[in-house]
Design an enzyme around this catalytic site. Structure first.
Site, PDB file in Angstrom:
ATOM      1  N   LYS A   1       2.046  -3.942   6.698  1.00 36.89           N
ATOM      2  CA  LYS A   1       2.441  -3.968   5.276  1.00 36.89           C
ATOM      3  C   LYS A   1       3.947  -3.776   5.144  1.00 36.89           C
ATOM      4  CE  LYS A   1      -1.559  -4.582   3.368  1.00 36.89           C
ATOM      5  NZ  LYS A   1      -1.838  -5.906   2.827  1.00 36.89           N
TER       6      LYS A   1
ATOM      7  N   SER B   1       0.834  -1.196   0.000  1.00 38.55           N
ATOM      8  CA  SER B   1       0.000   0.000   0.000  1.00 38.55           C
ATOM      9  C   SER B   1       0.869   1.246   0.000  1.00 38.55           C
ATOM     10  CB  SER B   1      -0.853  -0.019   1.281  1.00 38.55           C
ATOM     11  OG  SER B   1      -1.449   1.236   1.503  1.00 38.55           O
TER      12      SER B   1
ATOM     13  N   TYR C   1      -1.824  -1.250  10.864  1.00 33.51           N
ATOM     14  CA  TYR C   1      -2.111  -1.738   9.515  1.00 33.51           C
ATOM     15  C   TYR C   1      -0.929  -1.438   8.592  1.00 33.51           C
ATOM     16  CZ  TYR C   1      -3.681  -1.802   4.714  1.00 33.51           C
ATOM     17  OH  TYR C   1      -3.737  -2.044   3.361  1.00 33.51           O
TER      18      TYR C   1
HETATM   19  P1  NAD Z   1     -11.104  -6.972   1.180  1.00 35.90           P
HETATM   20  O1  NAD Z   1     -11.342  -6.938   2.653  1.00 35.90           O
HETATM   21  O2  NAD Z   1     -12.251  -6.712   0.288  1.00 35.90           O
HETATM   22  O3  NAD Z   1     -10.441  -8.369   0.776  1.00 35.90           O
HETATM   23  C1  NAD Z   1      -9.571  -9.069   1.618  1.00 35.90           C
HETATM   24  C2  NAD Z   1     -10.075 -10.500   1.717  1.00 35.90           C
HETATM   25  O4  NAD Z   1      -9.216 -11.230   2.594  1.00 35.90           O
HETATM   26  C3  NAD Z   1     -11.490 -10.596   2.286  1.00 35.90           C
HETATM   27  O5  NAD Z   1     -12.313 -11.339   1.407  1.00 35.90           O
HETATM   28  C4  NAD Z   1     -11.301 -11.312   3.624  1.00 35.90           C
HETATM   29  O6  NAD Z   1     -12.407 -12.127   3.951  1.00 35.90           O
HETATM   30  C5  NAD Z   1     -10.025 -12.089   3.385  1.00 35.90           C
HETATM   31  N1  NAD Z   1      -9.280 -12.410   4.603  1.00 35.90           N
HETATM   32  C6  NAD Z   1      -8.926 -11.569   5.616  1.00 35.90           C
HETATM   33  N2  NAD Z   1      -8.249 -12.243   6.548  1.00 35.90           N
HETATM   34  C7  NAD Z   1      -8.158 -13.534   6.126  1.00 35.90           C
HETATM   35  C8  NAD Z   1      -7.601 -14.710   6.670  1.00 35.90           C
HETATM   36  N3  NAD Z   1      -6.993 -14.716   7.858  1.00 35.90           N
HETATM   37  N4  NAD Z   1      -7.682 -15.856   5.974  1.00 35.90           N
HETATM   38  C9  NAD Z   1      -8.312 -15.883   4.784  1.00 35.90           C
HETATM   39  N5  NAD Z   1      -8.881 -14.809   4.220  1.00 35.90           N
HETATM   40  C10 NAD Z   1      -8.805 -13.639   4.887  1.00 35.90           C
HETATM   41  O7  NAD Z   1      -9.912  -5.946   0.898  1.00 35.90           O
HETATM   42  P2  NAD Z   1      -9.368  -5.378  -0.479  1.00 35.90           P
HETATM   43  O8  NAD Z   1      -9.694  -3.935  -0.551  1.00 35.90           O
HETATM   44  O9  NAD Z   1      -9.740  -6.269  -1.603  1.00 35.90           O
HETATM   45  O10 NAD Z   1      -7.815  -5.464  -0.199  1.00 35.90           O
HETATM   46  C11 NAD Z   1      -7.043  -6.559  -0.623  1.00 35.90           C
HETATM   47  C12 NAD Z   1      -5.607  -6.359  -0.160  1.00 35.90           C
HETATM   48  O11 NAD Z   1      -5.115  -5.129  -0.665  1.00 35.90           O
HETATM   49  C13 NAD Z   1      -5.475  -6.270   1.368  1.00 35.90           C
HETATM   50  O12 NAD Z   1      -4.286  -6.939   1.743  1.00 35.90           O
HETATM   51  C14 NAD Z   1      -5.345  -4.784   1.617  1.00 35.90           C
HETATM   52  O13 NAD Z   1      -4.622  -4.499   2.780  1.00 35.90           O
HETATM   53  C15 NAD Z   1      -4.595  -4.335   0.371  1.00 35.90           C
HETATM   54  N6  NAD Z   1      -4.816  -2.913   0.053  1.00 35.90           N
HETATM   55  C16 NAD Z   1      -6.098  -2.448  -0.065  1.00 35.90           C
HETATM   56  C17 NAD Z   1      -6.311  -1.098  -0.342  1.00 35.90           C
HETATM   57  C18 NAD Z   1      -7.707  -0.546  -0.419  1.00 35.90           C
HETATM   58  O14 NAD Z   1      -7.859   0.675  -0.264  1.00 35.90           O
HETATM   59  N7  NAD Z   1      -8.725  -1.343  -0.681  1.00 35.90           N
HETATM   60  C19 NAD Z   1      -5.215  -0.251  -0.538  1.00 35.90           C
HETATM   61  C20 NAD Z   1      -3.922  -0.770  -0.423  1.00 35.90           C
HETATM   62  C21 NAD Z   1      -3.742  -2.117  -0.136  1.00 35.90           C
HETATM   63  C1  WQD Z   2      -9.159   9.989   1.049  1.00 38.08           C
HETATM   64  C2  WQD Z   2      -9.291  11.482   1.278  1.00 38.08           C
HETATM   65  C3  WQD Z   2      -9.551  12.081   3.598  1.00 38.08           C
HETATM   66  C4  WQD Z   2     -13.458  10.211   4.176  1.00 38.08           C
HETATM   67  C5  WQD Z   2      -6.778   4.914   3.266  1.00 38.08           C
HETATM   68  C6  WQD Z   2      -5.748   4.159   4.059  1.00 38.08           C
HETATM   69  C7  WQD Z   2      -4.689   3.608   3.158  1.00 38.08           C
HETATM   70  C8  WQD Z   2      -5.270   2.828   1.979  1.00 38.08           C
HETATM   71  C9  WQD Z   2      -6.423   3.519   1.332  1.00 38.08           C
HETATM   72  C10 WQD Z   2      -5.072   0.488   2.388  1.00 38.08           C
HETATM   73  C11 WQD Z   2      -8.505  11.990   2.478  1.00 38.08           C
HETATM   74  C12 WQD Z   2     -10.797  12.437   2.813  1.00 38.08           C
HETATM   75  C13 WQD Z   2     -12.272  10.650   3.625  1.00 38.08           C
HETATM   76  C14 WQD Z   2     -14.443  11.162   4.569  1.00 38.08           C
HETATM   77  C15 WQD Z   2     -12.998  12.911   3.784  1.00 38.08           C
HETATM   78  N1  WQD Z   2      -5.776   1.539   2.372  1.00 38.08           N
HETATM   79  N2  WQD Z   2     -12.056  11.988   3.442  1.00 38.08           N
HETATM   80  N3  WQD Z   2     -14.166  12.477   4.357  1.00 38.08           N
HETATM   81  O1  WQD Z   2      -6.849   8.011   3.906  1.00 38.08           O
HETATM   82  O2  WQD Z   2      -5.932   8.205   1.521  1.00 38.08           O
HETATM   83  O3  WQD Z   2      -6.132   5.995   2.580  1.00 38.08           O
HETATM   84  O4  WQD Z   2      -7.345   4.027   2.299  1.00 38.08           O
HETATM   85  O5  WQD Z   2      -3.906   0.308   2.251  1.00 38.08           O
HETATM   86  O6  WQD Z   2      -3.861   2.818   3.943  1.00 38.08           O
HETATM   87  O7  WQD Z   2      -5.170   5.040   5.008  1.00 38.08           O
HETATM   88  O8  WQD Z   2      -8.193   7.150   1.912  1.00 38.08           O
HETATM   89  O9  WQD Z   2     -10.555   7.242   1.249  1.00 38.08           O
HETATM   90  O10 WQD Z   2      -9.971   7.332   3.717  1.00 38.08           O
HETATM   91  O11 WQD Z   2      -9.446   9.290   2.277  1.00 38.08           O
HETATM   92  O12 WQD Z   2     -12.809  14.123   3.633  1.00 38.08           O
HETATM   93  O13 WQD Z   2     -15.505  10.821   5.105  1.00 38.08           O
HETATM   94  O14 WQD Z   2     -10.673  11.760   1.590  1.00 38.08           O
HETATM   95  O15 WQD Z   2      -9.267  13.064   4.559  1.00 38.08           O
HETATM   96  O16 WQD Z   2      -8.025  13.274   2.149  1.00 38.08           O
HETATM   97  P1  WQD Z   2      -6.739   7.456   2.554  1.00 38.08           P
HETATM   98  P2  WQD Z   2      -9.628   7.680   2.320  1.00 38.08           P
END
Ligand code: NAD
Ligand code: WQD
Length: 332
Positions: free
Chosen positions: A152, A124, A148
């Site tokens: 990562k 991330s 979190y």
């Molecule tokens: P998501 O929660 O939709 O998908 C993750 C899946 O993992 C879920 O289906 C959950 O049931 C499964 N899971 C969690 N713990 C588990 C376990 N112990 N065993 C088996 N399955 C398990 O999330 P997503 O948005 O699809 O994210 C996928 C990956 O990408 C995650 O690792 C997340 O940290 C990373 N990521 C997401 C974002 C985002 O904003 N969505 C951003 C950066 C990184």
């Molecule tokens: C985006 C912008 C907020 C909600 C998070 C995690 C990051 C990654 C993605 C996994 C910011 C603003 C938000 C609201 C707002 N996940 N905001 N009102 O914070 O960039 O990232 O999700 O890896 O680790 O930290 O994403 O969508 O929460 O916020 O004004 O109700 O929207 O302040 O500027 P963020 P976000």
């Protein structure tokens, strides 16, 4: 290739399954269904007319994953499974470290035992902390401020360490920026439980009349309109990045790191406006104090992924907003 997708019923994983199947790969998924539903498998079938093999398994229980490896020989693993809520990770650090780190250690032990040493890992942009300048390149210093993010960052280190004594490992670390959007069919998308933390899911709830207004967290940042700037990327573009990364995983060894972002920064108010225009809706909002832990600006330099993976994001903000809303309407 035959690919194991962990967390494959989740938001990004399900879109990646579709892209893999559409490019002719065989796909097996395991998930504990903690944050997703089994119905996703039927949706993937509806879109692709192909089946994925599904195993209900929990990474924290190594033996629950063993049948996945006993019954298949994988060319690579795409590892999405994990917990991802920043605030919850602050409240429950042990849960996050146990699930994300101990779970991944179990997975890697099985991969080693069953001679599958290629892994594409969901990292991330959060690992960059508060970047000093933008756009962010992969060699920027890393820093994290919550469990979190730390999970990562630690996993990036752990997976990299695997490659030191054993040159057969190929580790691709993909650092996602802000994924939004949904599959154009309206069948797959993100539908978080409870009051959403992230911007797009919150906007959707407001647009649907389920929440009265969006709170915009701060308008006094050093950005063009004072609100936070991020690199929003369509989840289908993101999914395609993983398919391209597979070729790299096969043709190389050691660690390779890529930003998956568009390279464009949009403010909170840009997103509100784009969503309103794309969907002919109004999203009421008011300015609130800054959210603790937020940074002003973060967007990617995605050139390395273009050069080495032949991947770049195609979809713009209008498409992201339209697809997010199309999916949301079906869940509301
Ligand atoms: P998501 O929660 O939709 O998908 C993750 C899946 O993992 C879920 O289906 C959950 O049931 C499964 N899971 C969690 N713990 C588990 C376990 N112990 N065993 C088996 N399955 C398990 O999330 P997503 O948005 O699809 O994210 C996928 C990956 O990408 C995650 O690792 C997340 O940290 C990373 N990521 C997401 C974002 C985002 O904003 N969505 C951003 C950066 C990184
Ligand atoms: C985006 C912008 C907020 C909600 C998070 C995690 C990051 C990654 C993605 C996994 C910011 C603003 C938000 C609201 C707002 N996940 N905001 N009102 O914070 O960039 O990232 O999700 O890896 O680790 O930290 O994403 O969508 O929460 O916020 O004004 O109700 O929207 O302040 O500027 P963020 P976000």
């Amino acid at each position: 290739m035959k690919i194991l997708v962990t967390g494959g019923t989740g938001y990004i994983g399900s879109h990646t399954c579709v892209e893999l199947l559409q490019r002719g790969h065989e796909v097996a998924v395991f998930d504990n269904l903690y944050n997703s539903g089994i119905d996703v498998l039927g949706k993937i079938k509806q879109i692709t007319d192909r089946e994925v093999m599904f195993y209900k398994a929990d990474m924290r229980d190594k033996e629950s994953m063993r049948p996945v490896f006993e019954e298949n020989t994988f060319d690579a693993v795409i590892h999405f499974a994990g917990l991802k809520a920043v605030g919850e990770s602050v409240a429950k650090p042990l849960l996050y470290y146990q699930n994300n780190i101990a779970g991944t250690l179990n997975l890697c032990e099985l991969m080693k035992e069953y001679h599958c040493k290629r892994i594409i890992f969901s990292s991330s942009a959060t690992v960059y902390g508060s970047p000093k300048t933008v756009p962010v390149t992969e060699d920027f210093p890393l820093s994290t401020t919550n469990p979190y993010g730390s999970s990562k960052r630690m996993l990036e280190g752990i997976l990299s360490d695997l490659c030191v004594p054993d040159k057969e490992w190929s580790v691709i670390l993909l650092r996602y920026f802000n994924p939004i959007g949904a599959h154009e069919s309206g069948l797959l998308g993100e539908n978080p439980n409870g009051i959403p933390n992230n911007l797009m899911p919150y906007i959707i709830q407001v647009a649907a009349g389920k929440l009265p207004e969006l709170g915009v967290f701060g308008n006094d940042y050093d950005t063009p309109d004072g609100t936070g700037v991020r690199d929003y990327i369509h989840v289908v573009d993101l999914a395609r990045g993983h398919v391209n990364a597979l070729d790299k995983a096969v043709s190389s060894s050691g660690v390779n790191i890529y930003n998956l972002g568009t390279g464009n920064g949009y403010s909170v108010l840009d997103i509100v406006k784009a969503f309103e225009e794309a969907n002919k809706l109004t999203v009421p909002y008011s300015i609130k104090p800054r959210r603790a832990g937020d940074i002003a600006v973060c967007y990617a330099d995605p050139k390395k992924a273009k050069k080495e993976l032949g991947w770049e994001a195609e979809y713009g903000l209008t498409r992201m907003c339209r697809d997010s809303w199309r999916f949301a309407k079906q869940c509301l």
